[in-house]
Design a protein around this motif. Sequence first.
Motif, PDB file in Angstrom:
ATOM      1  N   TRP A 294       2.285   1.201  -4.272  1.00  0.00           N
ATOM      2  CA  TRP A 294       1.593   0.937  -5.532  1.00  0.00           C
ATOM      3  C   TRP A 294       1.563   2.157  -6.452  1.00  0.00           C
TER       4      TRP A 294
ATOM      5  N   LYS B 202     -10.301   0.691   0.770  1.00  0.00           N
ATOM      6  CA  LYS B 202      -9.666   0.187   1.984  1.00  0.00           C
ATOM      7  C   LYS B 202     -10.552   0.525   3.171  1.00  0.00           C
TER       8      LYS B 202
ATOM      9  N   GLU C 243       0.816  -1.217   0.000  1.00  0.00           N
ATOM     10  CA  GLU C 243       0.000   0.000   0.000  1.00  0.00           C
ATOM     11  C   GLU C 243       0.850   1.268   0.000  1.00  0.00           C
TER      12      GLU C 243
ATOM     13  N   ARG D 183      -9.685  -5.058   1.373  1.00  0.00           N
ATOM     14  CA  ARG D 183      -8.951  -4.312   0.369  1.00  0.00           C
ATOM     15  C   ARG D 183      -9.517  -4.672  -0.998  1.00  0.00           C
TER      16      ARG D 183
ATOM     17  N   VAL E  54      -1.976  -8.131  -8.596  1.00  0.00           N
ATOM     18  CA  VAL E  54      -2.534  -6.788  -8.805  1.00  0.00           C
ATOM     19  C   VAL E  54      -1.556  -5.695  -8.398  1.00  0.00           C
ATOM     20  N   ALA E  55      -0.652  -5.975  -7.455  1.00  0.00           N
ATOM     21  CA  ALA E  55       0.351  -4.984  -7.056  1.00  0.00           C
ATOM     22  C   ALA E  55       1.527  -4.938  -8.025  1.00  0.00           C
TER      23      ALA E  55
ATOM     24  N   TRP F 108      -8.645  -3.944  -5.065  1.00  0.00           N
ATOM     25  CA  TRP F 108      -7.760  -3.403  -6.091  1.00  0.00           C
ATOM     26  C   TRP F 108      -8.472  -3.505  -7.440  1.00  0.00           C
ATOM     27  N   THR F 109      -8.187  -2.577  -8.328  1.00  0.00           N
ATOM     28  CA  THR F 109      -8.722  -2.640  -9.689  1.00  0.00           C
ATOM     29  C   THR F 109      -7.585  -2.501 -10.688  1.00  0.00           C
TER      30      THR F 109
ATOM     31  N   ASN G  29      -3.142  -0.317 -12.317  1.00  0.00           N
ATOM     32  CA  ASN G  29      -3.435  -1.118 -11.118  1.00  0.00           C
ATOM     33  C   ASN G  29      -3.417  -0.218  -9.895  1.00  0.00           C
ATOM     34  N   LYS G  30      -4.475  -0.293  -9.084  1.00  0.00           N
ATOM     35  CA  LYS G  30      -4.531   0.609  -7.934  1.00  0.00           C
ATOM     36  C   LYS G  30      -5.337   0.015  -6.794  1.00  0.00           C
ATOM     37  N   LEU G  31      -5.030   0.480  -5.589  1.00  0.00           N
ATOM     38  CA  LEU G  31      -5.827   0.169  -4.414  1.00  0.00           C
ATOM     39  C   LEU G  31      -7.031   1.100  -4.435  1.00  0.00           C
TER      40      LEU G  31
END
Length: 445
Positions: free
Chosen positions: A276, A365, A273, A370, A323-324, A372-373, A360-362
């Motif tokens: 990213w 939260k 987190e 969590r 995803v990260a 992510w997309t 890719n992002k958080l």
Amino acid sequence: MHANWKRIAFFATVLASFATPLTPAQHLAPTPPMGWNSWDSYGTTVRESEVKANTDAMAGLKRFGWEYIVVDIQWYEPNAKAHGYRAGAQLAMDSNGRLVPAANRFPSAKDGAGFKQLATYVHSKGLKFGIHIMRGIPRQAVAQNTPIRGTALHAADVADRNSVCTWNTDMYGVDMTKPGAQAYYDSLVAMYASWGVDFIKADDMLRPYHDAEIEGLHKAIVHSRRPIVLSLSPGPAPVDKVASLRANAQMWRIEDDLWDDWKSVRNMASRMENWWQLVEPGHWPDADMLPLGHIGIRAERGDDRQSRLTQDEQKTMMTLWGVARSPLMFGGDLATLDPFTRSLLTNVDVLAVNQHGNGNKLAYKEKDLRIWTARTTKGGASDYIAMINLGDQPIELDLPWASIGITNPNKPLRDTWTGTTLPASPTLHIRLNPHASMLLSSKSK
């Protein structure tokens, strides 16, 4: 006259550009590197036959993007033992103070051949070869005051005896202000390049942050003219050093060693987190190796075992690393790969979102949840939603799509782990067991 000097300077610059080919970081690692590392299974003790067996197994995974075979620490220690290091061990070393493979463990290295034959074997399978090194110069070389290749200087002239690793006694740091210091690093990488090394994992670099030696190693790679990916360890790398990290390396660890327990995975999720928003092509914050499958054969920690993570936790690890966009370095023994672990390594959606994800992002939260997309465009555009429960209690709720930045979902979603298709819904319905996750995908319009 002044104009003539300008022209001379211009042509000198052009000629220099041909003499030293540029190797931008994005060309060295345009996507997160994927491979196998010997540490989680074999610790300090891996042998040539085991590296070859894992190479053979990885050749069957190459079509999924797996390509690096990395020999981890102390390949130069003839009498290495599991569960740690031998203080003051006698190391295999050449006459110029450079550590070389122990021939009793790597028979093809005899007579000064180094890793050349092993690297050739790896390359013959269409894969790439990597090694682990420690920062600095061997204490053994300093004690013998070996010459630095190509100079009239010696190991004691460049060693910093006050700069030592706190957990391994093999090396002293190199004082990069001293004449001969860069020449020593240049001689190291020139030797690795002659072997055919494609990847260097350099340890004891980040904690504390050794700016000068990181830069010196990077310069040595450039001077070698071989495209070698540089990975820096151990974490946590300082976030405020991101510009330096990008300038010198393609990977850097964001935390200390990760092992097969949930607390370690959860801690790594929190580190992701912090990083990213700083991910960019060619520069990859590294969440460490994947301790999955058959590990601990002769490792630093624990005995011969299957990963202690539950199947849900293992899927969550792969989803998070995917995803990260962390590098994917598998730590299990590929030669004894079980079907479930193989399914983790060959999930095409997890690999697609890791290798070809865009933005890719958080996205959400809240407490232990969590979300992510991401989106991929290679092979047909797809949108991805990763939902992760980091907590010890089940989660069940419905969220408005807008809460994760999606305004017009109205399309079915596929659970990429089970293959189940979920119907279109006015809200995002979340139902997750403790430590579990879902990676949903849909075709973009």
